[in-house]
Motif scaffolding. Structure first.
Motif, PDB file in Angstrom:
ATOM      1  N   LEU A 156      -4.388  10.411   9.724  1.00 27.12           N
ATOM      2  CA  LEU A 156      -4.123  11.601  10.542  1.00 27.12           C
ATOM      3  C   LEU A 156      -5.094  12.735  10.213  1.00 27.12           C
ATOM      4  N   ARG A 157      -5.395  12.911   8.938  1.00 27.97           N
ATOM      5  CA  ARG A 157      -6.352  13.945   8.536  1.00 27.97           C
ATOM      6  C   ARG A 157      -7.732  13.642   9.123  1.00 27.97           C
ATOM      7  N   GLY A 158      -8.166  12.388   9.027  1.00 27.59           N
ATOM      8  CA  GLY A 158      -9.466  11.998   9.567  1.00 27.59           C
ATOM      9  C   GLY A 158      -9.557  12.227  11.065  1.00 27.59           C
ATOM     10  N   GLU A 159      -8.467  11.949  11.755  1.00 30.21           N
ATOM     11  CA  GLU A 159      -8.453  12.181  13.203  1.00 30.21           C
ATOM     12  C   GLU A 159      -8.484  13.687  13.500  1.00 30.21           C
ATOM     13  N   VAL A 205      -1.778   6.487   3.208  1.00 28.51           N
ATOM     14  CA  VAL A 205      -2.677   5.901   4.214  1.00 28.51           C
ATOM     15  C   VAL A 205      -2.508   6.633   5.545  1.00 28.51           C
ATOM     16  N   LYS A 206      -1.254   6.827   5.952  1.00 30.27           N
ATOM     17  CA  LYS A 206      -0.997   7.536   7.212  1.00 30.27           C
ATOM     18  C   LYS A 206      -1.559   8.954   7.171  1.00 30.27           C
ATOM     19  N   ALA A 207      -1.357   9.633   6.069  1.00 29.34           N
ATOM     20  CA  ALA A 207      -1.849  11.010   5.942  1.00 29.34           C
ATOM     21  C   ALA A 207      -3.376  11.046   6.051  1.00 29.34           C
ATOM     22  N   TRP A 243       6.283   1.150   7.699  1.00 31.46           N
ATOM     23  CA  TRP A 243       5.201   2.026   8.172  1.00 31.46           C
ATOM     24  C   TRP A 243       5.800   3.169   8.993  1.00 31.46           C
ATOM     25  N   GLU A 244       6.665   2.838   9.901  1.00 27.87           N
ATOM     26  CA  GLU A 244       7.277   3.852  10.778  1.00 27.87           C
ATOM     27  C   GLU A 244       8.071   4.870   9.965  1.00 27.87           C
ATOM     28  N   ALA A 251       0.837  -1.214   0.000  1.00 26.09           N
ATOM     29  CA  ALA A 251       0.000   0.000   0.000  1.00 26.09           C
ATOM     30  C   ALA A 251       0.867   1.257   0.000  1.00 26.09           C
ATOM     31  N   ASP A 252       0.272   2.347  -0.404  1.00 27.08           N
ATOM     32  CA  ASP A 252       0.927   3.656  -0.356  1.00 27.08           C
ATOM     33  C   ASP A 252       0.898   4.114   1.108  1.00 27.08           C
ATOM     34  N   LEU A 253       1.881   3.670   1.876  1.00 23.50           N
ATOM     35  CA  LEU A 253       1.879   3.901   3.321  1.00 23.50           C
ATOM     36  C   LEU A 253       1.842   5.382   3.699  1.00 23.50           C
TER      37      LEU A 253
END
Length: 167
Positions: A145-148, A140-142, A164-165, A135-137
């Motif tokens: 974080l945006r949703g939160e 996905v992380k962005a 991931w880290e 996946a485009d890690l």
């Protein structure tokens, strides 16, 4: 006394076994201290996990775990022996947020990344996702974080990788 998490439907496939995990209950969280995950035997005392964990940390779909079989016939995980490279992310929509308590809305936001997931229940729309190594890690992380930040959901990481880290 052990309290098992609610059982989920059996995934399609032959020769599936359930591997049970024991863990310490978390204060203020679900009242369970075991979770059973469907798996496929990979050897006499190992199995590959076939679904995403809602409660157990440190394991992801596709990982191989070692297990022991109790006198009662239950298979209990004793450790991970091979990482799949996948991550486990759990997302809980905020009931009063822009998405409401909709697991479907969570899936819609993360669908562009090809993530597979499971919903805990209609009453608790917690969605556990498998984030594949491919996946485009960063994206996905962005999105998480945006949703939160925008009040869509809260999320937690159940299992991550070095990739991931670093993303």
């Amino acid at each position: 006394m052990l309290s098992p998490a609610p059982d989920r439907d059996l995934p399609a496939g032959d020769q599936l076994i359930k591997i049970w995990f024991k863990f310490v209950r978390r204060e203020g969280w679900l009242p369970y201290d075991t979770e059973g995950l469907w798996s496929v035997a990979a050897g006499p005392d190992t199995a590959r996990i076939c679904n995403v964990p809602f409660l157990q940390d440190g394991v992801a779909e596709g990982d191989v775990v070692r297990f022991t079989t109790g006198l009662d016939g239950l298979h209990w995980a004793s450790g991970r022996v091979e990482a799949s490279g996948n991550c486990t992310v759990r997302v809980l929509p905020k009931p009063r947020g822009p998405l409401g308590p909709s697991a479907h809305a969570v899936y819609d936001r993360l669908a562009p990344f090809g993530l597979a997931g499971e919903t805990f229940s209609k009453e608790l729309p917690l969605v556990a996702f498998t984030v594949p190594a491919s996946a485009d890690l960063p994206a996905v992380k962005a999105t998480l974080l945006r949703g939160e930040a925008e009040g869509w959901w809260s999320f937690e990481l159940g299992c991550t990788t070095d990739e991931w880290e670093a993303a």
